[in-house]
Design a protein around this motif. Structure first.
Motif, PDB file in Angstrom:
ATOM      1  N   ALA A  86       0.841  -1.206   0.000  1.00 59.54           N
ATOM      2  CA  ALA A  86       0.000   0.000   0.000  1.00 59.54           C
ATOM      3  C   ALA A  86       0.872   1.249   0.000  1.00 59.54           C
ATOM      4  N   LEU A  87       1.904   1.249   0.830  1.00 58.83           N
ATOM      5  CA  LEU A  87       2.807   2.398   0.878  1.00 58.83           C
ATOM      6  C   LEU A  87       3.573   2.572  -0.428  1.00 58.83           C
ATOM      7  N   ALA A  88       3.949   1.465  -1.067  1.00 57.18           N
ATOM      8  CA  ALA A  88       4.667   1.544  -2.346  1.00 57.18           C
ATOM      9  C   ALA A  88       3.807   2.230  -3.399  1.00 57.18           C
ATOM     10  N   LEU A  89       2.524   1.875  -3.460  1.00 59.53           N
ATOM     11  CA  LEU A  89       1.626   2.508  -4.428  1.00 59.53           C
ATOM     12  C   LEU A  89       1.457   3.985  -4.121  1.00 59.53           C
ATOM     13  N   LEU A  90       1.219   4.322  -2.863  1.00 50.83           N
ATOM     14  CA  LEU A  90       1.009   5.720  -2.489  1.00 50.83           C
ATOM     15  C   LEU A  90       2.278   6.552  -2.697  1.00 50.83           C
ATOM     16  N   THR A  91       3.428   5.967  -2.442  1.00 50.03           N
ATOM     17  CA  THR A  91       4.697   6.673  -2.672  1.00 50.03           C
ATOM     18  C   THR A  91       4.900   6.922  -4.158  1.00 50.03           C
ATOM     19  N   ARG A  96       5.572  10.263  -8.532  1.00 50.99           N
ATOM     20  CA  ARG A  96       5.465  10.184  -9.995  1.00 50.99           C
ATOM     21  C   ARG A  96       4.006  10.365 -10.417  1.00 50.99           C
ATOM     22  N   THR A  97       3.443  11.481  -9.979  1.00 48.76           N
ATOM     23  CA  THR A  97       2.034  11.762 -10.226  1.00 48.76           C
ATOM     24  C   THR A  97       1.690  11.691 -11.713  1.00 48.76           C
ATOM     25  N   ASP A  98       2.534  12.302 -12.551  1.00 47.53           N
ATOM     26  CA  ASP A  98       2.261  12.276 -13.994  1.00 47.53           C
ATOM     27  C   ASP A  98       2.221  10.840 -14.517  1.00 47.53           C
ATOM     28  N   GLY A  99       3.153  10.030 -14.054  1.00 48.41           N
ATOM     29  CA  GLY A  99       3.186   8.635 -14.481  1.00 48.41           C
ATOM     30  C   GLY A  99       1.924   7.893 -14.090  1.00 48.41           C
ATOM     31  N   PHE A 100       1.452   8.119 -12.876  1.00 49.53           N
ATOM     32  CA  PHE A 100       0.237   7.440 -12.417  1.00 49.53           C
ATOM     33  C   PHE A 100      -0.979   7.891 -13.224  1.00 49.53           C
ATOM     34  N   ARG A 101      -1.068   9.189 -13.510  1.00 47.59           N
ATOM     35  CA  ARG A 101      -2.178   9.691 -14.324  1.00 47.59           C
ATOM     36  C   ARG A 101      -2.193   9.004 -15.695  1.00 47.59           C
ATOM     37  N   ILE A 102      -1.019   8.815 -16.263  1.00 46.07           N
ATOM     38  CA  ILE A 102      -0.926   8.172 -17.574  1.00 46.07           C
ATOM     39  C   ILE A 102      -1.331   6.699 -17.486  1.00 46.07           C
ATOM     40  N   MET A 155      -9.325  -2.650  -3.625  1.00 45.85           N
ATOM     41  CA  MET A 155      -9.514  -1.659  -2.564  1.00 45.85           C
ATOM     42  C   MET A 155      -8.324  -0.702  -2.514  1.00 45.85           C
ATOM     43  N   VAL A 156      -7.129  -1.235  -2.581  1.00 42.91           N
ATOM     44  CA  VAL A 156      -5.928  -0.393  -2.533  1.00 42.91           C
ATOM     45  C   VAL A 156      -5.857   0.495  -3.776  1.00 42.91           C
ATOM     46  N   ALA A 157      -6.141  -0.073  -4.941  1.00 47.36           N
ATOM     47  CA  ALA A 157      -6.063   0.686  -6.198  1.00 47.36           C
ATOM     48  C   ALA A 157      -7.070   1.832  -6.217  1.00 47.36           C
ATOM     49  N   MET A 158      -8.307   1.558  -5.811  1.00 48.59           N
ATOM     50  CA  MET A 158      -9.331   2.607  -5.805  1.00 48.59           C
ATOM     51  C   MET A 158      -8.979   3.708  -4.805  1.00 48.59           C
ATOM     52  N   THR A 159      -8.445   3.321  -3.672  1.00 51.29           N
ATOM     53  CA  THR A 159      -8.032   4.320  -2.682  1.00 51.29           C
ATOM     54  C   THR A 159      -6.893   5.167  -3.226  1.00 51.29           C
ATOM     55  N   GLY A 160      -5.961   4.534  -3.944  1.00 53.20           N
ATOM     56  CA  GLY A 160      -4.859   5.270  -4.562  1.00 53.20           C
ATOM     57  C   GLY A 160      -5.364   6.286  -5.566  1.00 53.20           C
ATOM     58  N   ASP A 165      -5.769  12.891  -6.034  1.00 54.07           N
ATOM     59  CA  ASP A 165      -6.204  14.286  -6.046  1.00 54.07           C
ATOM     60  C   ASP A 165      -6.361  14.882  -4.650  1.00 54.07           C
ATOM     61  N   SER A 166      -6.725  14.066  -3.664  1.00 59.47           N
ATOM     62  CA  SER A 166      -6.984  14.632  -2.338  1.00 59.47           C
ATOM     63  C   SER A 166      -5.690  14.898  -1.563  1.00 59.47           C
ATOM     64  N   ARG A 167      -4.780  13.937  -1.574  1.00 57.85           N
ATOM     65  CA  ARG A 167      -3.485  14.005  -0.872  1.00 57.85           C
ATOM     66  C   ARG A 167      -3.618  14.220   0.640  1.00 57.85           C
ATOM     67  N   THR A 168      -4.797  14.066   1.153  1.00 58.88           N
ATOM     68  CA  THR A 168      -4.964  14.088   2.602  1.00 58.88           C
ATOM     69  C   THR A 168      -5.874  12.934   2.975  1.00 58.88           C
ATOM     70  N   PRO A 169      -5.644  12.277   4.064  1.00 60.54           N
ATOM     71  CA  PRO A 169      -4.523  12.511   4.981  1.00 60.54           C
ATOM     72  C   PRO A 169      -3.188  12.058   4.390  1.00 60.54           C
ATOM     73  N   ASP A 170      -2.156  12.144   5.184  1.00 65.17           N
ATOM     74  CA  ASP A 170      -0.814  11.722   4.803  1.00 65.17           C
ATOM     75  C   ASP A 170      -0.817  10.267   4.328  1.00 65.17           C
ATOM     76  N   LYS A 171       0.100   9.931   3.416  1.00 64.09           N
ATOM     77  CA  LYS A 171       0.100   8.582   2.818  1.00 64.09           C
ATOM     78  C   LYS A 171       0.261   7.472   3.857  1.00 64.09           C
ATOM     79  N   ARG A 172       0.998   7.736   4.930  1.00 67.35           N
ATOM     80  CA  ARG A 172       1.162   6.697   5.961  1.00 67.35           C
ATOM     81  C   ARG A 172      -0.165   6.456   6.690  1.00 67.35           C
ATOM     82  N   ALA A 173      -0.917   7.524   6.903  1.00 67.01           N
ATOM     83  CA  ALA A 173      -2.231   7.381   7.549  1.00 67.01           C
ATOM     84  C   ALA A 173      -3.189   6.629   6.626  1.00 67.01           C
ATOM     85  N   VAL A 174      -3.145   6.941   5.332  1.00 72.54           N
ATOM     86  CA  VAL A 174      -4.017   6.243   4.370  1.00 72.54           C
ATOM     87  C   VAL A 174      -3.668   4.758   4.349  1.00 72.54           C
ATOM     88  N   ALA A 175      -2.365   4.448   4.285  1.00 70.53           N
ATOM     89  CA  ALA A 175      -1.927   3.045   4.279  1.00 70.53           C
ATOM     90  C   ALA A 175      -2.377   2.340   5.553  1.00 70.53           C
TER      91      ALA A 175
END
Length: 199
Positions: A86-91, A96-102, A155-160, A165-175
């Motif tokens: 989960a942390l790897a995906l969020l990191t 690499r936001t542009d990469g993920f959007r693509i 579940m992890v993919a949809m949350t990612g 776009d939201s970027r809150t809460p912090d990625k560690r809290a989301v994970a």
């Protein structure tokens, strides 16, 4: 600039433009202008706009898949592996936001089913192996691991995608919340679940 440097530059520029406008909304002229080269230089390296796009997608695909694979291959307890994945995906999304959007947007010609869905299939196969072992250890049907792997990865993919776009809460809290739902849900798992609404 060497050929390899030019190729890398064009991939970086293409990534930014494709993330902003998509494959159809980006022109070879825009890529060439941003790179300070003529259109034939792009054709020489990639053959076409679609060729450049495919290279961008494959590059991002490899980076994200490697990060998640690394998280799942370390010798660790299953819960820790889920946390790391989960942390790897969020990191990746964060860095690499542009990469993920693509990866989420357009399917390149080489992957008509979509880069992100292909990636999720690879990850699901890894998670299935982990869950099957864990299910067998707990006396559950190991075959159900495939279905639960789909659920967990989805579940992890949809949350990612939401966190992109939201970027809150912090990625560690989301994970932590993802793992809380997934793991504590697994802790109280019933061997033969039934729908209560049909009683």
């Amino acid at each position: 600039m060497t050929g390899a440097q030019r190729r890398s530059q064009l991939i970086d520029i293409g990534r930014g433009l494709f993330a902003m406008r998509g494959l159809d909304g980006t022109t070879i002229e825009e890529v060439a202008a941003a790179a300070g080269v003529s259109k034939p230089v792009i054709y020489e390296h990639f053959g076409s706009k679609e060729g450049l796009y495919t290279q961008v997608v494959e590059y991002e695909f490899r980076i994200l898949l490697a990060a998640i694979n690394d998280a799942l291959t370390d010798e660790a307890k299953p819960r820790v592996q889920v946390e790391r994945a989960a942390l790897a995906l969020l990191t990746y999304i964060e860095e690499r936001t542009d990469g993920f959007r693509i990866l989420m947007r357009d399917a390149p010609p080489s992957q008509p089913e979509g880069a992100f869905s292909t990636l999720l299939s690879h990850v699901t196969a890894r998670v299935e192996h982990i869950l099957s072992d864990e299910f067998a250890r707990r006396g559950f049907s190991a075959a159900d691991g495939a279905m639960y792997a789909q659920m967990l990865v989805g579940m992890v993919a949809m949350t990612g995608q939401w966190w992109l776009d939201s970027r809150t809460p912090d990625k560690r809290a989301v994970a932590a919340h993802l793992v809380n739902l997934a793991w504590n849900g697994l802790t109280g798992l019933q061997k033969d679940p039934e729908l209560r609404s049909e009683d």
